[in-house]
Design an enzyme around this catalytic site. Structure first.
Site, short mmCIF file in Angstrom:
data_model
loop_
_atom_site.label_atom_id
_atom_site.label_comp_id
_atom_site.label_asym_id
_atom_site.label_seq_id
_atom_site.Cartn_x
_atom_site.Cartn_y
_atom_site.Cartn_z
N GLU A 27 15.02 59.47 -24.59
CA GLU A 27 15.29 59.62 -25.98
C GLU A 27 14.61 58.71 -26.85
O GLU A 27 13.89 59.00 -27.85
CB GLU A 27 16.94 59.57 -26.25
CG GLU A 27 17.32 59.76 -27.79
CD GLU A 27 18.74 60.08 -27.63
OE1 GLU A 27 19.29 59.69 -26.80
OE2 GLU A 27 19.10 60.49 -28.82
N ASP A 35 23.35 64.27 -5.24
CA ASP A 35 22.65 65.51 -5.79
C ASP A 35 23.61 66.21 -6.77
O ASP A 35 25.05 66.51 -6.11
CB ASP A 35 22.12 66.51 -4.70
CG ASP A 35 21.45 67.76 -5.54
OD1 ASP A 35 21.63 67.99 -6.45
OD2 ASP A 35 20.66 68.25 -4.54
N GLU A 41 22.44 59.87 -9.69
CA GLU A 41 21.11 60.12 -9.79
C GLU A 41 20.74 60.56 -8.46
O GLU A 41 21.21 59.90 -7.28
CB GLU A 41 20.86 59.06 -10.25
CG GLU A 41 18.99 58.75 -10.04
CD GLU A 41 18.27 60.01 -10.91
OE1 GLU A 41 18.52 60.00 -11.92
OE2 GLU A 41 17.55 60.28 -10.16
N LYS A 95 8.83 76.64 -15.15
CA LYS A 95 8.54 78.02 -14.34
C LYS A 95 9.76 78.65 -14.13
O LYS A 95 10.69 78.41 -13.79
CB LYS A 95 7.69 77.59 -13.14
CG LYS A 95 6.36 77.12 -13.40
CD LYS A 95 5.52 76.84 -12.04
CE LYS A 95 4.19 76.42 -12.47
NZ LYS A 95 3.91 75.38 -11.62
N ASP A 151 14.55 66.52 -25.50
CA ASP A 151 13.53 66.93 -26.42
C ASP A 151 12.71 68.25 -26.24
O ASP A 151 12.11 68.56 -27.04
CB ASP A 151 12.30 65.76 -26.28
CG ASP A 151 11.99 65.83 -24.93
OD1 ASP A 151 12.30 65.92 -24.09
OD2 ASP A 151 10.44 66.00 -24.65
N ASP A 167 15.38 67.61 -16.12
CA ASP A 167 14.10 68.05 -15.91
C ASP A 167 14.08 69.33 -16.38
O ASP A 167 14.80 70.26 -15.97
CB ASP A 167 13.75 68.00 -14.47
CG ASP A 167 13.59 66.49 -13.82
OD1 ASP A 167 13.33 65.64 -14.60
OD2 ASP A 167 14.25 66.28 -12.71
N THR A 218 19.37 57.39 -24.64
CA THR A 218 18.70 57.09 -23.44
C THR A 218 17.37 56.62 -23.44
O THR A 218 16.69 56.53 -24.31
CB THR A 218 18.94 58.69 -22.57
OG1 THR A 218 17.54 59.51 -22.84
CG2 THR A 218 19.91 59.33 -23.04
N GLU A 219 16.83 56.14 -22.09
CA GLU A 219 15.72 55.98 -22.03
C GLU A 219 14.48 57.07 -22.55
O GLU A 219 13.78 56.75 -23.45
CB GLU A 219 15.23 55.76 -20.71
CG GLU A 219 15.22 54.22 -20.34
CD GLU A 219 16.14 54.06 -18.99
OE1 GLU A 219 16.55 54.94 -18.31
OE2 GLU A 219 16.87 52.96 -19.05
N GLU A 264 27.53 61.37 -16.02
CA GLU A 264 26.18 61.97 -16.32
C GLU A 264 25.62 62.28 -14.94
O GLU A 264 25.31 61.33 -14.36
CB GLU A 264 25.52 60.51 -16.97
CG GLU A 264 24.07 61.20 -17.53
CD GLU A 264 23.21 59.91 -18.03
OE1 GLU A 264 22.31 60.50 -18.85
OE2 GLU A 264 23.49 58.83 -17.67
N1 SAH Z 1 19.02 60.73 -18.35
C1 SAH Z 1 17.86 59.90 -18.18
C2 SAH Z 1 16.86 60.38 -17.19
C3 SAH Z 1 16.02 61.49 -17.72
S1 SAH Z 1 15.19 62.32 -16.45
C4 SAH Z 1 17.16 59.81 -19.59
O1 SAH Z 1 17.70 60.28 -20.72
O2 SAH Z 1 16.27 58.77 -19.79
C5 SAH Z 1 16.11 63.24 -15.50
C6 SAH Z 1 16.53 62.62 -14.17
O3 SAH Z 1 17.59 63.61 -13.58
C7 SAH Z 1 15.69 62.25 -13.16
O4 SAH Z 1 15.90 60.75 -12.85
C8 SAH Z 1 15.92 62.92 -11.98
O5 SAH Z 1 15.78 62.14 -10.57
C9 SAH Z 1 17.57 63.36 -12.18
N2 SAH Z 1 18.01 64.46 -11.42
C10 SAH Z 1 17.36 65.96 -11.38
N3 SAH Z 1 17.98 66.66 -10.75
C11 SAH Z 1 19.08 66.04 -10.24
C12 SAH Z 1 20.23 66.59 -9.51
N4 SAH Z 1 20.17 67.74 -9.05
N5 SAH Z 1 21.31 65.39 -9.38
C13 SAH Z 1 21.27 64.19 -9.76
N6 SAH Z 1 20.01 63.94 -10.55
C14 SAH Z 1 19.05 64.70 -10.71
#
Ligand code: SAH
Length: 212
Positions: free
Chosen positions: A195, A96, A69, A122, A154, A118, A192-193, A44
């Site tokens: 969700e 990353d 993460e 933009k 969402d 995320d 997920t959290e 994930e």
């Molecule tokens: N999957 C979780 C969190 C969603 S928020 C859920 O559904 O509840 C999105 C997460 O992706 C954030 O914690 C952010 O830090 C992470 N993220 C964003 N870009 C990333 C990247 N390039 N590599 C790894 N994680 C990333």
């Protein structure tokens, strides 16, 4: 997801090298050595506080799961949760997602999950979206042939963008759900959290399953 930097995060990570990897490059091509059983690896990208990957690992012991993460404090929270139970088929990776080809060998991964990524609404931030073509290229390389991407959100804008992006990349859709929680697919759904939070507000959850 933004969280304040927590001083305990770095210590917790440093104290649990058995559960969390900080320099994943060394494990490229050898990820199965981190698990008791050699079995298909599901990752994930953007695992957040870990609810999804932890519950998936518990539900599907026949697969090895890696939650990736980019934010240290966020993955430390996931780590804390993961340590509460013995989950041998779960590992966490502080990295990353843009660098996945440095971390995984071609074909090392069987499935990529993206959950509530995320949105970067933009246009000038399009390249940061985890379903932008440069990310798809990376997923394709590390996935097995015809490997699968599963994406939930969402955010209608990001979902529509992703449908177009994956389609333009030549991916094949296995399933698209415009209201996951009111579809038969919901029976097997692992929340997920984000969700959980968004669906409590009555927002529909979108999901797509596609393969290269
Ligand atoms: N999957 C979780 C969190 C969603 S928020 C859920 O559904 O509840 C999105 C997460 O992706 C954030 O914690 C952010 O830090 C992470 N993220 C964003 N870009 C990333 C990247 N390039 N590599 C790894 N994680 C990333």
């Amino acid at each position: 997801m933004r969280v304040r930097n927590k001083p305990w995060a770095a210590d917790l990570i440093a104290n649990h090298p058995e559960k969390i990897v900080e320099s994943g490059q060394q494990l490229k091509g050898k990820w199965n050595s981190r698990f008791p059983k050699e079995q298909p690896i599901f990752i994930e990208v953007g695992t957040g506080k870990g609810q999804f990957i932890i519950n998936m690992a518990k539900k599907y012991p026949q697969y090895n799961f890696i939650g990736i993460e980019i934010q240290k404090t966020v993955i430390a929270i996931a780590l804390k949760k993961a340590l509460e139970e013995e989950i041998p088929n779960l590992q966490l990776l502080y990295a990353d997602g843009a660098n996945l080809t440095d971390l995984f060998e071609d074909g090392e991964v069987s499935k990529v999950f993206l959950n509530f990524s995320d949105p970067w609404p933009k246009t000038r931030h399009e390249k940061r979206r985890l379903t932008f073509k440069s990310f798809l290229k990376v997923y394709k390389q590390i996935l097995i042939a015809h490997g699968t991407v599963e994406f939930k959100t969402d955010n209608q804008g990001l979902f529509e963008y992703s449908l177009v992006s994956l389609n333009n990349f030549g991916m094949t859709f296995d399933n698209v759900f415009l209201d996951l929680h009111h579809s038969p697919e919901n029976e097997d759904n692992v929340e997920t959290e984000y969700e959980h939070k968004f669906s409590l507000k009555g927002q529909p959850i979108f999901k797509l399953v596609a393969h290269f």
